[in-house]
Design a protein around this motif. Sequence first.
Motif, PDB file in Angstrom:
ATOM      1  N   GLU A 262       0.871  -1.323   0.014  1.00 47.16           N
ATOM      2  CA  GLU A 262       0.104  -0.134  -0.016  1.00 47.16           C
ATOM      3  C   GLU A 262       0.864   1.248  -0.053  1.00 47.16           C
ATOM      4  OE1 GLU A 262      -3.129   2.507   2.783  1.00 47.16           O
ATOM      5  OE2 GLU A 262      -2.425   0.481   3.337  1.00 47.16           O
ATOM      6  N   ALA A 263       1.856   1.249   0.978  1.00 47.56           N
ATOM      7  CA  ALA A 263       2.689   2.675   0.972  1.00 47.56           C
ATOM      8  C   ALA A 263       3.489   2.683  -0.172  1.00 47.56           C
ATOM      9  CB  ALA A 263       3.697   2.313   2.115  1.00 47.56           C
ATOM     10  N   HIS A 264       3.881   1.491  -0.983  1.00 49.83           N
ATOM     11  CA  HIS A 264       4.575   1.708  -2.280  1.00 49.83           C
ATOM     12  C   HIS A 264       3.957   1.886  -3.539  1.00 49.83           C
ATOM     13  CE1 HIS A 264       7.465   0.651   0.935  1.00 49.83           C
ATOM     14  NE2 HIS A 264       8.321   1.366   0.130  1.00 49.83           N
ATOM     15  N   HIS A 265       2.626   2.017  -3.484  1.00 45.64           N
ATOM     16  CA  HIS A 265       1.809   1.991  -4.751  1.00 45.64           C
ATOM     17  C   HIS A 265       2.230   3.264  -5.550  1.00 45.64           C
ATOM     18  CE1 HIS A 265      -1.706   1.608  -7.709  1.00 45.64           C
ATOM     19  NE2 HIS A 265      -1.761   3.169  -7.172  1.00 45.64           N
ATOM     20  N   TRP A 266       2.192   4.358  -4.606  1.00 45.83           N
ATOM     21  CA  TRP A 266       2.651   5.536  -5.320  1.00 45.83           C
ATOM     22  C   TRP A 266       3.522   6.260  -4.239  1.00 45.83           C
ATOM     23  CZ3 TRP A 266       2.501  10.828  -3.896  1.00 45.83           C
ATOM     24  CH2 TRP A 266       2.916  11.471  -4.740  1.00 45.83           C
ATOM     25  N   ILE A 312      -8.568   4.252  -1.261  1.00 44.53           N
ATOM     26  CA  ILE A 312      -7.609   5.210  -1.163  1.00 44.53           C
ATOM     27  C   ILE A 312      -7.124   5.658   0.357  1.00 44.53           C
ATOM     28  CG2 ILE A 312      -7.088   5.954  -3.322  1.00 44.53           C
ATOM     29  CD1 ILE A 312      -8.885   8.355  -2.739  1.00 44.53           C
ATOM     30  N   PRO A 313      -7.447   4.742   1.305  1.00 44.54           N
ATOM     31  CA  PRO A 313      -7.289   4.995   2.658  1.00 44.54           C
ATOM     32  C   PRO A 313      -5.930   5.902   3.048  1.00 44.54           C
ATOM     33  CG  PRO A 313      -6.643   2.639   2.492  1.00 44.54           C
ATOM     34  CD  PRO A 313      -7.166   3.101   0.989  1.00 44.54           C
ATOM     35  N   GLY A 314      -4.874   5.561   2.248  1.00 42.22           N
ATOM     36  CA  GLY A 314      -3.813   6.358   2.456  1.00 42.22           C
ATOM     37  C   GLY A 314      -3.761   7.721   2.504  1.00 42.22           C
ATOM     38  N   VAL A 315      -4.164   8.187   1.445  1.00 38.90           N
ATOM     39  CA  VAL A 315      -4.822   9.737   1.275  1.00 38.90           C
ATOM     40  C   VAL A 315      -5.193  10.347   2.456  1.00 38.90           C
ATOM     41  CG1 VAL A 315      -6.141  11.271  -0.254  1.00 38.90           C
ATOM     42  CG2 VAL A 315      -4.906   9.212  -1.206  1.00 38.90           C
ATOM     43  N   PHE A 316      -5.947   9.691   3.264  1.00 42.09           N
ATOM     44  CA  PHE A 316      -6.774  10.329   4.258  1.00 42.09           C
ATOM     45  C   PHE A 316      -6.103   9.909   5.668  1.00 42.09           C
ATOM     46  CE2 PHE A 316      -9.731  10.073   0.740  1.00 42.09           C
ATOM     47  CZ  PHE A 316     -10.245  11.119   0.733  1.00 42.09           C
ATOM     48  N   GLY A 317      -5.104   8.783   5.637  1.00 42.40           N
ATOM     49  CA  GLY A 317      -4.774   8.404   6.834  1.00 42.40           C
ATOM     50  C   GLY A 317      -5.949   7.490   7.816  1.00 42.40           C
TER      51      GLY A 317
END
Length: 580
Positions: A262-266, A312-317
């Motif tokens: 997840e952290a390395h998708h983008w 896109i949970p990473g966009v929002f934390g």
Amino acid sequence: MNKHPEFLLNKINGPEDLKKLNVDQMNQLAEEIRTLILEKDAAEGGHLGPDLGIVEATIAYHYVFNAPKDKIVWDVSHQTYPHKMLTGRALAWLDPDHYEDVTPYTNPDESPYDYYAVGHTSTSIALATGMAKARDLMGGHENIMALIGDGSMTGGLAYEGLNNAAIEKHNLVIVINDNQMSIDENVGGLVTALKKLRDSNGETEENPFKAMGFDYRYVADGNNVEDMIKAFEGVKDVDHPIVLHINTLKGKGYQPAIDNEEAHHWVLPFDLKTDKTTAPMPEGPTASSVALDVVKKHIENNEKIMAINAAIPGVFGLDEIKNKYPDNYTDVGIAEQESVAFASGFAKEGAVPVLFENSTFLQRAFDQLSHDVAANDLPVVMLVAGGGISGTSKTHLGIFDQVMVSNLPNWIYLAPTTLNEEKAMLEWAIKQRKHPVAIKMPTKHVEVGPEVAADFDEIKYQVKVGKDIAVLALGDFYGLGEKVAAETGASLVNPVSANILDKAALDKLVEENKVIVTLEDNVLSGGFGEKVASYLGDRDVKVLNYGQKRVYTDQVPLEKIYEENRLTVDQIVEDIKRNL
């Protein structure tokens, strides 16, 4: 300066050069491509895991097929760095001075090997069905291929495309790049279906693709060049629709990207030795952290509230809510239509849905925003991130959210100027149960600001009084408005909402000023400024609207976009003085 003049890739000017290589050379080429992806992404950021995982399949495709006559449609197209390197654009990875020469997605303006400007998901099969039907009608015989995967199969249009692809009379190849991931983990029943296929080496009787009428083939190691060459040779020129299901490893060649997909998708720019980002990170509260704090408070208060997002949970934390409060979190996959419809159903039952959406991806759910939410006047709460003018690819612009949402009946679109204002708006939106409410999350003008009362039943403009000029600076452009007001002595107005006008305040501003200026971080057509200008159309006042023209910009520096739209302080002040 070319960092790797010794690389074999320097001799590949197009697929015709690739066809001269043997398997050992192609494996060497794959390692070179991975090295270059890592180096460029480390320097300036970009998609990482998807591109590392698709290298061998890309090499095999261009070895077997005859592009650009044979056509491949890349879904999302965030996994086309290897494709670009093999089609005459390798210098954009070999030489840092040329890093900006290409866009991060397929782009027909860039190369005859790219067929669409594509940056959103699940469209490839549908596009390919139209291409195949046109080829048949026009008497052509080229291969048409759609490569989908990396989460793209969770989007509804993928199934609509499959439904029509299954009845194509002639050649149509659908490659499912199954790396068991989306941006975050894949979700839904499709996960189960693909796992059964992988576990059985493609032999399970529970094959949804065969059930639809497709011929079906499976490749257990989609990162093996020889296996992929054989697989592509086996489907080339078939005279019927076929699904080629390939199992690949997302992040292959870089262990941190495998360990944390997840952290390395983008990624932001990072240090290859430590895998730590080198980009400056914000200190203190952010628009996302403020929103999460509010939602967590209501969850811990045992309220019937749900955080909803589309992959896109990473966009929002959102990982904290996902892990700590799983019963109050739903990820629908890369399926914005489902996320909004899901929220509608959730609200209809009397619970509180809080949608976390990205501006550029939200456009896929326009029908649900209109038909399911607005027409039913359901109290859906929606936070919109990434809205505003930017220098990104034309496939990822965030300048249309206000126009999409603000012009639908019943929706209230709020635009906070501070984090405390965002907090108050979200608290109010959760409490009120009358209408759908969207909140445009601050991205540029991020200040904590004073405490704000959570009461937006009526939109009341906040005015700092000046003379002769009134600057209505919406949301993120409040900071720009402050600078213009300081230069001109103008009244500075926080309009609070992108679509609900405080008509009493506007009437008063007209009486006291000669020029009204509107500033909005969005496209002008159909936007906030035009609403103000329309209301004041019969008044004796000059109205100047500032935002972005109705054009697609593509990897244009933000400063240049501002200049072209007269959005610098000097240009706005010059226009004001000319109109006084």
